[in-house]
Structures are given as structure tokens and as C-alpha cells.
Motif scaffolding. Sequence first.
Motif, PDB file in Angstrom:
ATOM      1  N   ALA A   1     -14.092  -4.341  15.246  1.00 22.90           N
ATOM      2  CA  ALA A   1     -15.069  -3.993  16.265  1.00 22.90           C
ATOM      3  C   ALA A   1     -16.131  -3.079  15.663  1.00 22.90           C
ATOM      4  N   ALA A   2     -17.278  -3.065  16.283  1.00 21.91           N
ATOM      5  CA  ALA A   2     -18.380  -2.263  15.767  1.00 21.91           C
ATOM      6  C   ALA A   2     -18.192  -0.782  16.037  1.00 21.91           C
ATOM      7  N   HIS A   3     -17.701  -0.442  17.241  1.00 24.84           N
ATOM      8  CA  HIS A   3     -17.684   0.956  17.667  1.00 24.84           C
ATOM      9  C   HIS A   3     -16.319   1.361  18.214  1.00 24.84           C
TER      10      HIS A   3
ATOM     11  N   SER B   1     -18.752   4.755  12.914  1.00 24.17           N
ATOM     12  CA  SER B   1     -18.131   5.979  13.418  1.00 24.17           C
ATOM     13  C   SER B   1     -18.535   6.298  14.845  1.00 24.17           C
ATOM     14  N   GLY B   2     -19.448   5.533  15.414  1.00 22.96           N
ATOM     15  CA  GLY B   2     -19.912   5.835  16.761  1.00 22.96           C
ATOM     16  C   GLY B   2     -20.659   7.146  16.869  1.00 22.96           C
ATOM     17  N   ASN B   3     -21.210   7.609  15.745  1.00 24.44           N
ATOM     18  CA  ASN B   3     -21.733   8.983  15.689  1.00 24.44           C
ATOM     19  C   ASN B   3     -23.129   9.153  16.277  1.00 24.44           C
ATOM     20  N   MET B   4     -23.760   8.072  16.707  1.00 25.50           N
ATOM     21  CA  MET B   4     -25.113   8.178  17.278  1.00 25.50           C
ATOM     22  C   MET B   4     -25.136   7.990  18.791  1.00 25.50           C
ATOM     23  N   GLY B   5     -23.970   7.921  19.406  1.00 25.79           N
ATOM     24  CA  GLY B   5     -23.900   7.522  20.797  1.00 25.79           C
ATOM     25  C   GLY B   5     -23.983   8.634  21.822  1.00 25.79           C
ATOM     26  N   ASP B   6     -24.654   9.718  21.497  1.00 19.36           N
ATOM     27  CA  ASP B   6     -24.804  10.806  22.465  1.00 19.36           C
ATOM     28  C   ASP B   6     -26.141  11.503  22.214  1.00 19.36           C
ATOM     29  N   THR B   7     -26.703  12.076  23.260  1.00 22.59           N
ATOM     30  CA  THR B   7     -28.001  12.730  23.110  1.00 22.59           C
ATOM     31  C   THR B   7     -27.901  14.235  22.923  1.00 22.59           C
ATOM     32  N   SER B   8     -26.672  14.780  22.970  1.00 24.57           N
ATOM     33  CA  SER B   8     -26.526  16.225  22.797  1.00 24.57           C
ATOM     34  C   SER B   8     -25.553  16.614  21.692  1.00 24.57           C
ATOM     35  N   ILE B   9     -24.497  15.833  21.483  1.00 20.28           N
ATOM     36  CA  ILE B   9     -23.525  16.140  20.432  1.00 20.28           C
ATOM     37  C   ILE B   9     -24.066  15.655  19.090  1.00 20.28           C
ATOM     38  N   GLN B  10     -24.061  16.541  18.105  1.00 17.69           N
ATOM     39  CA  GLN B  10     -24.574  16.200  16.784  1.00 17.69           C
ATOM     40  C   GLN B  10     -23.731  15.092  16.135  1.00 17.69           C
TER      41      GLN B  10
ATOM     42  N   GLU C   1     -22.403  14.396  13.191  1.00 17.40           N
ATOM     43  CA  GLU C   1     -21.211  14.697  12.395  1.00 17.40           C
ATOM     44  C   GLU C   1     -20.033  15.061  13.289  1.00 17.40           C
ATOM     45  N   GLU C   2     -20.300  15.908  14.282  1.00 18.32           N
ATOM     46  CA  GLU C   2     -19.233  16.295  15.207  1.00 18.32           C
ATOM     47  C   GLU C   2     -18.787  15.105  16.045  1.00 18.32           C
ATOM     48  N   LEU C   3     -19.742  14.304  16.518  1.00 21.66           N
ATOM     49  CA  LEU C   3     -19.397  13.170  17.362  1.00 21.66           C
ATOM     50  C   LEU C   3     -18.552  12.151  16.602  1.00 21.66           C
ATOM     51  N   GLY C   4     -18.870  11.945  15.328  1.00 17.54           N
ATOM     52  CA  GLY C   4     -18.068  11.025  14.530  1.00 17.54           C
ATOM     53  C   GLY C   4     -16.617  11.472  14.442  1.00 17.54           C
ATOM     54  N   ARG C   5     -16.392  12.766  14.271  1.00 12.79           N
ATOM     55  CA  ARG C   5     -15.024  13.285  14.217  1.00 12.79           C
ATOM     56  C   ARG C   5     -14.315  13.096  15.553  1.00 12.79           C
ATOM     57  N   ILE C   6     -15.037  13.375  16.632  1.00 14.21           N
ATOM     58  CA  ILE C   6     -14.450  13.222  17.968  1.00 14.21           C
ATOM     59  C   ILE C   6     -14.039  11.779  18.207  1.00 14.21           C
TER      60      ILE C   6
ATOM     61  N   TRP D   1     -10.772   2.842   9.387  1.00 14.31           N
ATOM     62  CA  TRP D   1     -12.010   3.496   9.812  1.00 14.31           C
ATOM     63  C   TRP D   1     -13.102   3.163   8.809  1.00 14.31           C
ATOM     64  N   GLY D   2     -14.035   2.300   9.208  1.00 12.61           N
ATOM     65  CA  GLY D   2     -15.067   1.868   8.275  1.00 12.61           C
ATOM     66  C   GLY D   2     -16.055   2.956   7.918  1.00 12.61           C
ATOM     67  N   GLY D   3     -16.401   3.808   8.897  1.00 14.12           N
ATOM     68  CA  GLY D   3     -17.268   4.950   8.633  1.00 14.12           C
ATOM     69  C   GLY D   3     -18.734   4.634   8.445  1.00 14.12           C
ATOM     70  N   VAL D   4     -19.158   3.408   8.727  1.00 13.00           N
ATOM     71  CA  VAL D   4     -20.583   3.074   8.643  1.00 13.00           C
ATOM     72  C   VAL D   4     -21.332   3.831   9.741  1.00 13.00           C
ATOM     73  N   MET D   5     -22.555   4.238   9.463  1.00  8.44           N
ATOM     74  CA  MET D   5     -23.332   4.964  10.454  1.00  8.44           C
ATOM     75  C   MET D   5     -23.593   4.083  11.677  1.00  8.44           C
ATOM     76  N   ASP D   6     -23.313   4.632  12.833  1.00  8.09           N
ATOM     77  CA  ASP D   6     -23.575   3.942  14.088  1.00  8.09           C
ATOM     78  C   ASP D   6     -25.044   3.537  14.180  1.00  8.09           C
ATOM     79  N   GLU D   7     -25.292   2.375  14.757  1.00  5.11           N
ATOM     80  CA  GLU D   7     -26.639   1.818  14.910  1.00  5.11           C
ATOM     81  C   GLU D   7     -27.260   1.365  13.587  1.00  5.11           C
ATOM     82  N   HIS D   8     -26.469   1.325  12.518  1.00  9.57           N
ATOM     83  CA  HIS D   8     -26.992   0.955  11.200  1.00  9.57           C
ATOM     84  C   HIS D   8     -26.125  -0.102  10.521  1.00  9.57           C
ATOM     85  N   VAL D   9     -25.640  -1.062  11.289  1.00 12.69           N
ATOM     86  CA  VAL D   9     -24.910  -2.182  10.703  1.00 12.69           C
ATOM     87  C   VAL D   9     -25.913  -3.267  10.332  1.00 12.69           C
ATOM     88  N   PHE D  10     -25.817  -3.734   9.088  1.00 15.60           N
ATOM     89  CA  PHE D  10     -26.698  -4.793   8.600  1.00 15.60           C
ATOM     90  C   PHE D  10     -25.878  -5.757   7.754  1.00 15.60           C
TER      91      PHE D  10
END
Length: 236
Positions: free
Chosen positions: A8-10, A39-48, A50-55, A73-82
Amino acid sequence: MMNILCVAAHPDDIEILCAGTLIRYAREGHKVTFAIFTSGNMGDTSIQPEELGRIREKEARDAAAIIGANVIWGGVMDEHVFPNEEQRRLMIDILRETDPDVIFTHSPNDYHPDHRYVSQLVFDAYFQKGLPFIPGQSKPACRFGHAQLYYMDNLGGIGFLPSEYVNISDVMDVKLQMLACHKSQVEAMKALAATDLADMVSVQARFRGFAAGCQYAEGFTRLDAYQRGLTSRILP
């Protein structure tokens, strides 16, 4: 025993689209692996990020632990799958690590580009997983071909016509329990998209259940392609 892999992507995509089926496989004694590409790390407008990826990694592992599933855990940056060379190599290694009998991934026509590209990467890496001389891989080749690939339902069921269904009525409560582990995503979807994930998942599973002749179901389409055919049902 079979090796069952969901790519899955996220974090939370698996719980939304495929968890009921994976629960059934786990209860039958098969080895289930969750491969979460970003890592799903871009999916919030307030949580940074790096922290969101850990959560989100912790939430994903907590959800998988409910059924004893392994996590990659693939760890690819969220919104940056190519569908590029680097990410294909990662996908090949994910498939090699699990040596799957059954693969689930996103439908090629799903709404999110990360979903679409993960789907393409799984398709593209399918044969390479079994070719031992692909350069730059960190995992040894596994069985060539062999795995049956299924596409998961789309978010909201939009533009998706299932060809096979799995009855998840007896495990719907566990599916929702797993989804609830993704607290950060559940809260973000309410705030950003006015979407109650538990409600969306329940309504979609109930709707698919009408076609499947049961209370709750998950729908899939099997990839029919050369050397990937199947003469018997493999879904639970």
C-alpha cells in the motif's frame, strides 16, 4: 501455508481497503505482510513531517500487530512516489523479501498518484523479483512469476467494478479496530477532508456486501495477464 503480501502507498490504506481479507488469511494460518511504501509524513497541516512519519509508523505497526502481521516500512516520502529506477529497485526488494503467493495492491485507476504509481511499481517489479542478475538489488531473487496479483477497491468504490469478493462480516469489528490505530490519520481526514474514515469504510463494506450476498465484503479485481493466470480461487 501461503505468503500473503499487501503493498500500500500509505499507512491506513491497508486497513481501509484490504484488512478484512488479511485478517481472514491470518486466522487461516498464512503469513501476512504489510508493505507500506511511504511514511505518510506529508498528511497533516500542523505536525512536522519528521514527527508525523514516526507517529504513522508506530500506528501502522500497532495495527498490524493485532493480527500478527509483519511490516515492511518503505520510508519513501509521502506524495513523492514515482515509477523511477530507484523506487522500482525498492519494490523489487520488497517482493523478494516476502516471496508472495498472493499480492494485493492499489487499483491503477485510484484517486491518488501515490496509489497509482505504487500499483505500477508492483506490476513492473513482478517478474524482476525472480531474476537473479538484476543489478543493484539488496535481496536475492525469489520464485519467478508464481504470485497472483489482486487490485484492491478504490477509495469510495469510485470507478471500480469488483470481479471477486471476500466476506468480512465476521471480522469487520477487527478491521475497524485496526483502522482506529491510525489516530493521526483519522483526525486529519476529519479536519482536512470532512471524512469519517470508520463511517466510510463501513458504508463501502456494506455496499460491497450487497453484491457479495453478505453483510460486509471487500471487493477485488484479479490481474489477468500472461503467466499470471489461475485455475482455482485463492481468496479466503
